[in-house]
Design a protein around this motif. Structure first.
Motif, PDB file in Angstrom:
ATOM      1  N   GLY A  96       0.909  -0.980   0.021  1.00 30.59           N
ATOM      2  CA  GLY A  96      -0.275  -0.182   0.253  1.00 30.59           C
ATOM      3  C   GLY A  96       0.758   1.082  -0.066  1.00 30.59           C
ATOM      4  N   LEU A  97       0.763   2.009  -0.922  1.00 26.58           N
ATOM      5  CA  LEU A  97       1.082   3.395  -1.125  1.00 26.58           C
ATOM      6  C   LEU A  97       0.711   4.302  -0.740  1.00 26.58           C
ATOM      7  N   ILE A  98       0.858   5.524  -0.128  1.00 23.50           N
ATOM      8  CA  ILE A  98      -0.022   6.174   0.350  1.00 23.50           C
ATOM      9  C   ILE A  98       0.700   7.495   0.531  1.00 23.50           C
ATOM     10  N   ASP A  99      -0.287   8.588  -0.548  1.00 17.85           N
ATOM     11  CA  ASP A  99       0.302  10.235  -0.393  1.00 17.85           C
ATOM     12  C   ASP A  99       1.744  10.311  -0.041  1.00 17.85           C
ATOM     13  N   MET A 115       3.685  -8.306  -6.493  1.00 18.09           N
ATOM     14  CA  MET A 115       2.494  -7.637  -5.571  1.00 18.09           C
ATOM     15  C   MET A 115       1.270  -7.746  -5.909  1.00 18.09           C
ATOM     16  N   PRO A 116       0.093  -7.559  -5.818  1.00 18.44           N
ATOM     17  CA  PRO A 116      -0.639  -6.356  -5.562  1.00 18.44           C
ATOM     18  C   PRO A 116       0.161  -5.389  -4.726  1.00 18.44           C
ATOM     19  N   VAL A 117      -0.861  -3.834  -5.621  1.00 19.47           N
ATOM     20  CA  VAL A 117      -0.548  -2.557  -4.687  1.00 19.47           C
ATOM     21  C   VAL A 117      -1.501  -1.511  -5.221  1.00 19.47           C
ATOM     22  N   ALA A 118      -1.753  -1.106  -3.681  1.00 19.48           N
ATOM     23  CA  ALA A 118      -2.913   0.232  -3.982  1.00 19.48           C
ATOM     24  C   ALA A 118      -2.178   1.437  -3.965  1.00 19.48           C
ATOM     25  N   GLN A 150       1.646   8.793 -11.295  1.00 17.43           N
ATOM     26  CA  GLN A 150       3.353   8.134 -12.295  1.00 17.43           C
ATOM     27  C   GLN A 150       3.342   6.922 -11.773  1.00 17.43           C
ATOM     28  N   LEU A 151       3.646   6.201 -10.137  1.00 16.28           N
ATOM     29  CA  LEU A 151       3.635   4.910  -9.552  1.00 16.28           C
ATOM     30  C   LEU A 151       2.643   3.736  -9.873  1.00 16.28           C
ATOM     31  N   HIS A 152       1.263   4.415 -10.015  1.00 17.18           N
ATOM     32  CA  HIS A 152       0.561   3.428 -10.374  1.00 17.18           C
ATOM     33  C   HIS A 152       1.009   3.336 -12.239  1.00 17.18           C
ATOM     34  N   GLU A 153       1.442   4.258 -12.991  1.00 18.52           N
ATOM     35  CA  GLU A 153       1.295   4.059 -14.701  1.00 18.52           C
ATOM     36  C   GLU A 153       2.723   3.177 -14.606  1.00 18.52           C
ATOM     37  N   GLN A 209       0.310  -4.716 -11.198  1.00 17.03           N
ATOM     38  CA  GLN A 209      -0.663  -4.893 -10.300  1.00 17.03           C
ATOM     39  C   GLN A 209      -0.930  -3.565  -9.183  1.00 17.03           C
ATOM     40  N   SER A 210      -1.106  -2.519  -9.880  1.00 18.68           N
ATOM     41  CA  SER A 210      -1.104  -1.247  -8.967  1.00 18.68           C
ATOM     42  C   SER A 210      -2.498  -0.673  -9.230  1.00 18.68           C
ATOM     43  N   THR A 211      -3.681  -0.876  -8.523  1.00 18.99           N
ATOM     44  CA  THR A 211      -4.922   0.588  -8.051  1.00 18.99           C
ATOM     45  C   THR A 211      -4.728   1.292  -7.758  1.00 18.99           C
ATOM     46  N   PHE A 212      -5.202   3.161  -8.060  1.00 16.74           N
ATOM     47  CA  PHE A 212      -5.067   4.194  -8.291  1.00 16.74           C
ATOM     48  C   PHE A 212      -6.187   4.828  -7.833  1.00 16.74           C
TER      49      PHE A 212
END
Length: 256
Positions: free
Chosen positions: A109-112, A197-200, A217-220, A224-227
């Motif tokens: 999970g990558l938050i802010d 791994m799955p990433v949010a 930019q992280l998401h792109e 396997q990421s959601t945004f």
């Protein structure tokens, strides 16, 4: 050993979740989120090196060093692997941990946060550390509060502002400066494409510290990421929007 809180598993086989806080704060950033997830996961929160109740060890600090600290904490509590989520600086540490210990990360999970603060980041974070030395942590708090929380939240939650203020101004200046240098040098862009791994990726709509463009930019870059953009939110969404962040992490755990 880093100061930490290990909340027990609510049931056998429950997912494990480690939560990493932002610059100059401590594990209490996650209190509201952890409370909402206590029936969903076994949860680890902790104070990073130089923060909160953890040792105020001398720098230099790097994301790789902080990632190793987390690996050692996993070993200490007997975790082979877990989902890992971080806010702001915590997100930089989470990325470094996923890059260096991918087998220990079930979801991310990558938050802010961001992978890289830009070419001028070393100079900007050095300037921030020098401002802290010149003015003291108290001289920076008004600027920080407006970045961290929306105007409406600040008007309605004086108690939260006071608690956050107290944690921020208690920072050791040398540890704060070393943490600023860590952020100035942070750059995990080369690793993002390898994350399996799955990433949010989650960001506040009004986040001025790590804006929506950085989160996108992280998401792109991560397959396997959601945004998700949280309307009206600024930089510390785990404190201002714990329901929403808990929901995002619950969804992430379901994907692991």
């Amino acid at each position: 050993m880093l100061s930490h809180t290990h909340r027990p598993a609510p049931r056998p086989g429950a997912p494990r979740l480690a939560l990493i806080h932002s610059l100059a704060l401590d594990r209490s950033v996650w209190d509201g989120v952890a409370l909402r997830l206590e029936n969903d996961a076994e949860i680890l929160t902790y104070d990073c090196r130089g923060h909160g109740q953890s040792p105020q060890s001398k720098g230099p600090y790097t994301t790789s060093l902080f990632a190793r600290d987390l690996a050692e904490l996993f070993d200490h509590i007997g975790w082979e692997k877990a989902a890992v989520a971080g806010c702001s600086m915590g997100g930089n540490v989470a990325q470094a941990f996923a890059a260096e210990y991918p087998q220990r990360v079930t979801a991310l999970g990558l938050i802010d946060t961001t992978a890289w603060y830009g070419a001028d980041a070393p100079a900007k974070f050095k300037e921030r550390a020098e401002t802290a030395r010149a003015k003291g942590m108290r001289g920076m708090i008004d600027f920080q509060l407006t970045r961290w929380f929306s105007d409406d939240f600040r008007a309605r939650h004086a108690d939260v502002l006071q608690r956050t203020f107290d944690i921020f101004v208690a920072n050791d200046l040398d540890c704060y400066a070393a943490s600023c240098e860590l952020l100035g040098a942070a750059d995990t862009r080369a690793a993002l494409g390898s994350f399996k791994m799955p990433v949010a990726v989650v960001v506040g709509e009004q986040d001025y510290a790590t804006p929506v463009t950085m989160a996108k930019q992280l998401h792109e870059a991560i397959p396997q990421s959601t945004f998700t953009v949280i309307p009206g939110a600024r930089h510390l969404t785990p404190i201002e929007f714990p329901d929403r962040i808990a929901s995002e992490l619950r969804g992430l755990l379901a994907r692991r």
